[in-house]
Design an enzyme around this catalytic site. Sequence first.
Site, PDB file in Angstrom:
ATOM      1  N   ASP A   2      46.996  33.436  16.596  1.00 27.66           N
ATOM      2  CA  ASP A   2      47.980  33.507  15.802  1.00 27.66           C
ATOM      3  C   ASP A   2      49.273  34.354  15.595  1.00 27.66           C
ATOM      4  O   ASP A   2      49.114  35.343  16.273  1.00 27.66           O
ATOM      5  CB  ASP A   2      47.185  33.374  14.605  1.00 27.66           C
ATOM      6  CG  ASP A   2      45.921  32.129  14.564  1.00 27.66           C
ATOM      7  OD1 ASP A   2      46.798  30.299  14.473  1.00 27.66           O
ATOM      8  OD2 ASP A   2      45.033  32.520  14.558  1.00 27.66           O
ATOM      9  N   GLU A  39      41.755  20.937   7.655  1.00 28.25           N
ATOM     10  CA  GLU A  39      41.408  21.824   8.751  1.00 28.25           C
ATOM     11  C   GLU A  39      41.426  23.390   7.313  1.00 28.25           C
ATOM     12  O   GLU A  39      42.434  23.751   6.866  1.00 28.25           O
ATOM     13  CB  GLU A  39      42.174  22.521   9.193  1.00 28.25           C
ATOM     14  CG  GLU A  39      41.983  21.448  10.714  1.00 28.25           C
ATOM     15  CD  GLU A  39      42.828  21.681  12.132  1.00 28.25           C
ATOM     16  OE1 GLU A  39      43.719  22.998  11.791  1.00 28.25           O
ATOM     17  OE2 GLU A  39      42.727  21.279  13.296  1.00 28.25           O
TER      18      GLU A  39
END
Lengths: 406, 279
Positions: B61, B50
């Site tokens: 995040d 990824e």
Amino acid sequence: MNQPINLNSFREGPDEDGRFGIFGGRFVAETLMPLILDLQAEWNKAKTDPAFQAELKDLGAHYIGRPSPLYYAERLTQHLGGAKIYFKREELNHTGSHKINNCIGQILLARRMGKTRIIAETGAGQHGVASATVAARFGLPCVVYMGATDVERQAPNVFRMKLLGAEVKPVTAGSGTLKDAMNEALRDWVTNVDDTYYLIGTAAGPHPYPELVRDFQAVIGQEAREQILAAEGRLPDMVIAAVGGGSNAIGIFHPFLDDKDVQIVGVEAGGKGLDGEEHCASLTAGSPGVLHGNRTYLLQDADGQIKEGHSISAGLDYPGIGPEHAWLHDTGRAEYVPIMDDEALEAFQLLTKLEGIIPALEPSHAVAEVIKRAPKMRKDQIIVMNLSGRGDKDIFTVGKILGMEL
Amino acid sequence: MTARMDKRFADLAAEGRPALVTYFMGGDPDYASSLEIMKALPKAGADVIELGMPFSDPMADGPAIQLAGQRALAGGQTLAKTLQMARDFRKDDDATPIVLMGYYNPIYIYGVDRFLDDALEAGIDGLIVVDLPPEMDDELCIPAVAKGINFIRLATPTTDEKRLPAVLKNTSGFVYYVSMNGITGSALPDPSVIGSAVGRIKAHTGLPVCVGFGVKTAEHARAIGASADGVVVGTAIVNQIASSLTADGKASAATVAGVETLVMSLASGVRASRLAAAE
Ligand SMILES: Cc1ncc(COP(=O)(O)O)c(C=O)c1O
């Protein structure tokens, strides 16, 4: 772009996906998607529930102090020598700004949904104070995210929130202003999905927030419309408001959108000028993009990274704008103009001296636009401006800039 | 769909072990070091990569990945450079699937069609775009799938039975199950709870289900890998990179080596989960 288009009505948005033209939508992480769908379902029920509306009205009258007066600013009108100037006095509301209108509405929704914890983001601290206030009134714990820069420049509001029992969490990420506070509030919400209600402070974010915040703020325009008809027997020629995320502006604009002869003007923060980076004029100098759950005009670079923006007023220091304003801009129904820091500061002083009203720095931007426009208009023309908040919170900032000892 | 992804999961299924999916931020702390990290991942045992696309406002995040994005942006990373990184990687490795992960706005500004063409040409196999739920499928998901790029959706604990079919509808490649309600970098929940959630998703789809958010150690990887088709590790790798940097934020000799050591350990975890599952 910005070609005036003719619609039967400018008051029918958003569609069921939360779109105003290409703007708006629901650009959120999957974790939040079920939550905003729940909120939408609850809002749809509440909208048409007479008991909900009655409670809202009652708290409006007895807790907020509605209706707020529509005040004819005689001395400012004479001084400028043109159009008659009226102020919609939202600064007289409980907690000192229009923000409380939305907070009362949303806390009633939160209670209906059985939520037991309130989170909010704040820039100037006015929304934080209003959130902390309604949380106290309804006995719910409240966490307010506030950029570290804003914590410093809006210290009196930080103290107020703490007195009201809220926990103020300074956000140091990014430039420590409103956008960063909003990111952090979203992170909290993703983490605490079961019990937490996110009380967004402006007419932005994912659907249904832009719609419901607008509807809670539209009381401003509804009253103003009735009040000006009572005072003058006709509608105004122009309605002016300052635009940060856009809640006070959409609140006063919305009930006038289908009155084709009423010119609508939103005032953005021009900061230190549009040539550099230090402004927050998303509509005048930005471009469409996706942030905080909606597509709207943003200040961004060629790679789609969001810029920080700057304004003398913490409440306008947001690099985006509510999606309905983006649409009103593109359809040409409303006009958006920038006002610079120094113009706002002058307007702040002029209004204080002439009318004995100390405005917040946010609506001082709108006052500055009034100062530009009124002299060019006829004496029988009328301007209604939304005086969205009082300036108590700003006196230290202004004092410092003017070099006054406090 | 792009053959690399399906082949990789089919091979792993034949091998009888879960995939190790490794996340890192493209351009952290600089392009050259980041490309070296990318090349090191499969050699150390990663099965799927990824590749993070930095964004100024990463709402889902935690602090570790926020800071990694800031370092990458400060180092001059752009979406065009992230695509270039994939292209450079593909010169030596045409087997490891690459999934781009990030937020929508940089893609929207790049231009969706141009982005998809360039991504395909750069050897990208899939996309994970955090702020595009199924309700927004017209934006990127449907055009991506039409061009042959997998659109990998996140399913979360809030995705209930009623919603799951909508979430799975246009998903391809694999399903990414987010182990908790929260942001990246939080603590890992109880593996048995995750196991039953994975089972719930598998009842609705034949796609591989990979689990991420909170996996930090080989032991986590082994435990989660017992029920999942893949284990995603991100924050632990990003933290490893951060801890290796010099005082002024530059890569050091330990930067790539540290990632290699960590990924080798995680790889042993997913390999051990095959043994555990066989017991
Ligand atoms: C008094 C006042 N006016 C205006 C604003 C700008 O917000 P909005 O554009 O949502 O009205 C703020 C924000 O804090 C404010 O405090």
